[in-house]
Write an enzyme that holds these catalytic residues in place. Structure first.
Site, PDB file in Angstrom:
ATOM      1  N   ASP A 103     -57.113 -75.865 -80.636  1.00  0.00           N
ATOM      2  CA  ASP A 103     -57.761 -74.615 -80.683  1.00  0.00           C
ATOM      3  C   ASP A 103     -56.972 -73.425 -81.179  1.00  0.00           C
ATOM      4  OD1 ASP A 103     -60.340 -73.504 -80.480  1.00  0.00           O
ATOM      5  OD2 ASP A 103     -59.669 -72.485 -78.580  1.00  0.00           O
ATOM      6  N   HIS A 146     -62.760 -61.074 -82.742  1.00  0.00           N
ATOM      7  CA  HIS A 146     -62.587 -61.474 -81.170  1.00  0.00           C
ATOM      8  C   HIS A 146     -61.313 -61.115 -80.623  1.00  0.00           C
ATOM      9  CE1 HIS A 146     -62.604 -64.176 -77.883  1.00  0.00           C
ATOM     10  NE2 HIS A 146     -61.541 -64.685 -78.159  1.00  0.00           N
ATOM     11  N   GLU A 148     -67.601 -70.342 -75.867  1.00  0.00           N
ATOM     12  CA  GLU A 148     -66.884 -69.702 -77.090  1.00  0.00           C
ATOM     13  C   GLU A 148     -67.551 -70.331 -78.207  1.00  0.00           C
ATOM     14  OE1 GLU A 148     -62.490 -68.205 -75.556  1.00  0.00           O
ATOM     15  OE2 GLU A 148     -62.514 -70.332 -76.857  1.00  0.00           O
ATOM     16  N   GLU A 193     -67.476 -71.534 -81.801  1.00  0.00           N
ATOM     17  CA  GLU A 193     -66.692 -72.009 -82.894  1.00  0.00           C
ATOM     18  C   GLU A 193     -67.165 -73.014 -83.564  1.00  0.00           C
ATOM     19  OE1 GLU A 193     -62.771 -72.809 -81.373  1.00  0.00           O
ATOM     20  OE2 GLU A 193     -63.136 -72.028 -79.440  1.00  0.00           O
ATOM     21  N   ASP A 199     -66.152 -74.094 -76.925  1.00  0.00           N
ATOM     22  CA  ASP A 199     -65.011 -74.776 -76.147  1.00  0.00           C
ATOM     23  C   ASP A 199     -65.147 -73.594 -74.796  1.00  0.00           C
ATOM     24  OD1 ASP A 199     -62.429 -75.579 -75.825  1.00  0.00           O
ATOM     25  OD2 ASP A 199     -61.213 -73.700 -76.585  1.00  0.00           O
ATOM     26  N   ARG A 201     -62.708 -68.260 -67.440  1.00  0.00           N
ATOM     27  CA  ARG A 201     -61.969 -67.051 -67.581  1.00  0.00           C
ATOM     28  C   ARG A 201     -61.124 -66.580 -66.509  1.00  0.00           C
ATOM     29  NH1 ARG A 201     -62.021 -66.854 -72.963  1.00  0.00           N
ATOM     30  NH2 ARG A 201     -64.075 -66.697 -73.890  1.00  0.00           N
ATOM     31  N   GLN A 208     -58.097 -68.747 -66.063  1.00  0.00           N
ATOM     32  CA  GLN A 208     -57.131 -68.616 -67.177  1.00  0.00           C
ATOM     33  C   GLN A 208     -56.484 -67.294 -67.134  1.00  0.00           C
ATOM     34  OE1 GLN A 208     -58.912 -68.189 -71.073  1.00  0.00           O
ATOM     35  NE2 GLN A 208     -57.172 -67.694 -72.450  1.00  0.00           N
ATOM     36  N   LYS A 264     -59.065 -74.206 -69.950  1.00  0.00           N
ATOM     37  CA  LYS A 264     -59.742 -74.742 -71.315  1.00  0.00           C
ATOM     38  C   LYS A 264     -59.877 -76.431 -71.343  1.00  0.00           C
ATOM     39  CE  LYS A 264     -59.492 -71.028 -73.886  1.00  0.00           C
ATOM     40  NZ  LYS A 264     -60.748 -70.555 -74.644  1.00  0.00           N
ATOM     41  N   THR A 293     -64.847 -79.462 -74.208  1.00  0.00           N
ATOM     42  CA  THR A 293     -65.288 -79.024 -75.304  1.00  0.00           C
ATOM     43  C   THR A 293     -66.434 -79.544 -76.233  1.00  0.00           C
ATOM     44  OG1 THR A 293     -62.490 -78.059 -75.847  1.00  0.00           O
ATOM     45  CG2 THR A 293     -64.342 -78.326 -77.712  1.00  0.00           C
ATOM     46  N   GLU A 333     -66.764 -60.974 -74.393  1.00  0.00           N
ATOM     47  CA  GLU A 333     -67.118 -59.847 -75.137  1.00  0.00           C
ATOM     48  C   GLU A 333     -68.445 -59.264 -75.024  1.00  0.00           C
ATOM     49  OE1 GLU A 333     -65.267 -60.601 -79.132  1.00  0.00           O
ATOM     50  OE2 GLU A 333     -65.939 -62.769 -78.273  1.00  0.00           O
TER      51      GLU A 333
END
Length: 415
Positions: free
Chosen positions: A118, A125, A191, A193, A223, A227, A230, A243, A247, A353
């Site tokens: 990834d 971003h 996420e 992607e 993905d 948070r 992480q 993560k 996915t 975000e």
């Protein structure tokens, strides 16, 4: 280029994701076992059952890996033959019996994932996330404008659209906590992607041009990210368990050939790239992307709209850089683009975000608010490149959040 007309009438609608211009590859099951298929209109073609002039062994397994490994000449020959079969009315009697309505099938993993990497390659971003944690003056890491940053993930965590995703457990530590605790993730996120699928292997360094020719096609990719897990674990080595939950990829591989009319260049460089990353031509694609969120039993709200052209580094640059250490790439390797965000608030590709770290919750059409995902939420990614009277779509990439499992006894303090 305009619409290429098919005798499959539904494929000629301007709103159809799967016109003859597209011909994406997937794996389907209608109750008789999983088989390789090609989407056309509102149907899927059982590709092994038509006269394609290729080695039948390529279609023996319910995955596209063997076709990928066969190389670009086979890719081109298959696409050319499928276009002929589905455009020429004289082929209809032989081909139509092998069309199955998409409404009657279950879609499976389209290929076996060898490895998953990834990236973190959308500047908007990266700037947004960096601003939240380090301020705008230090938002981008010093290396960001020179190198496609990435990390090696877990191929075992890649699942196909429609697979439920269970909220993970992990170590959490708030800013005022003295020590971490073991608990379910409270800041679960998506996420948005696009994933590039490697169709040819490498055994050493490859150029950007060579890398681009190795890519078989693209899928939508979510993905999922924990948070709060992480935030505690990522320093100094980066994402790990945050993560590793899942996915999700879309069920349809859209080929490079289908996307060829939609090429666009990467942006102007704020800092010159080293020569090995220079591109011989436009390497991004104009693909509209969006995210829908539907609470349990309720309607969907589109919470973000963006475009793949917002990437700073192309998939070819990412793949090229991946090989510079001598790292061998395999057929079926999957490269995630990294979260794709635009410049406007509603073009941000993650809830981190969109809600600005949870401080500015978004409001859904139901009136509910979201900072991060709640149990029962269904996330759906959409994507399509739009031509003159047609669209090259990816179908939907969907996953529902299930509650965390009950805490195992062996994880609790013993009295």
């Amino acid at each position: 280029m305009g619409l290429i007309k098919s005798w499959v009438v539904s494929a000629n609608s301007p709103d159809c994701d799967f016109p003859l211009n597209n011909l994406p590859y997937g794996v389907f099951d209608e109750g008789q076992g999983a088989r390789m298929g090609v989407a056309i209109g509102d149907c899927v073609l059982d590709v092994a059952k038509v006269e394609h002039g290729l080695d039948a062994a390529l279609f023996a397994k319910p995955e596209w890996n063997a076709v990928m490994a066969a190389g670009p000449q086979v890719w081109d020959a298959l696409r050319s033959r499928l276009t002929e079969l589905l455009s020429d009315e004289t082929n209809r009697a032989a081909v139509e019996p092998h069309l199955v309505p998409l409404s009657d099938v279950t879609l499976k993993m389209p290929f076996t994932v060898s490895e998953f990497t990834d990236f973190y390659a959308s500047k908007n971003h990266a700037f947004n996330v960096g601003t939240m944690f380090r301020g705008p003056e230090n938002a981008l890491p010093p290396n960001w404008l020179s190198i496609p940053i990435g990390y090696n993930g877990r191929a075992s965590s890649v699942v196909v659209s429609g697979t439920d995703v269970r909220r993970p457990w992990g170590q959490l530590k708030g800013p005022n906590d003295e020590l971490p605790r073991f608990a379910p993730c409270a800041r679960f996120d998506l996420e948005l992607e696009v994933g590039a699928i490697v169709g040819q292997p490498s055994s050493g360094m490859v150029s950007v041009d060579q890398a681009e020719k190795m890519i078989f096609g693209y899928v939508l990719l979510n993905d999922w990210s924990a948070r709060d897990i992480q935030a505690w674990e990522y320093q100094p080595l980066g994402p790990f368990q945050a993560k590793a939950t899942a996915t999700t990829i879309g069920p349809w591989i859209v080929t490079r050939a289908a996307l060829e009319p939609f090429r666009v260049p990467t942006p102007e460089r704020e800092r010159p790239l080293l020569p090995y990353l220079h591109e011989p031509g436009p390497m991004l694609y104009d693909i509209d992307l969006s995210v829908g969120l539907a609470p349990e039993g309720k309607g969907e709200t589109i919470i973000a709209r963006t475009n793949y052209s917002n990437m700073y580094y192309s998939a070819a640059q990412q793949l090229c850089h991946h090989t510079t250490s001598g790292c061998a790439m395999r057929v079926g390797d999957l490269l995630g683009s990294g979260t794709i965000s635009g410049t406007d608030r509603d073009s941000r590709g993650s809830l981190l975000e969109l809600s600005w770290g949870g401080r500015e919750p978004i409001t859904l059409q139901t009136g509910e608010k979201r900072s991060f995902l709640e149990d029962g939420d269904t996330l759906t990614l959409y994507g399509a490149a739009k031509g003159d009277g047609y669209r090259v779509g990816f179908g939907a990439c969907t996953g529902k959040v299930l509650p965390a499992i009950e805490q195992p006894e062996w994880t609790k303090e013993q009295g």
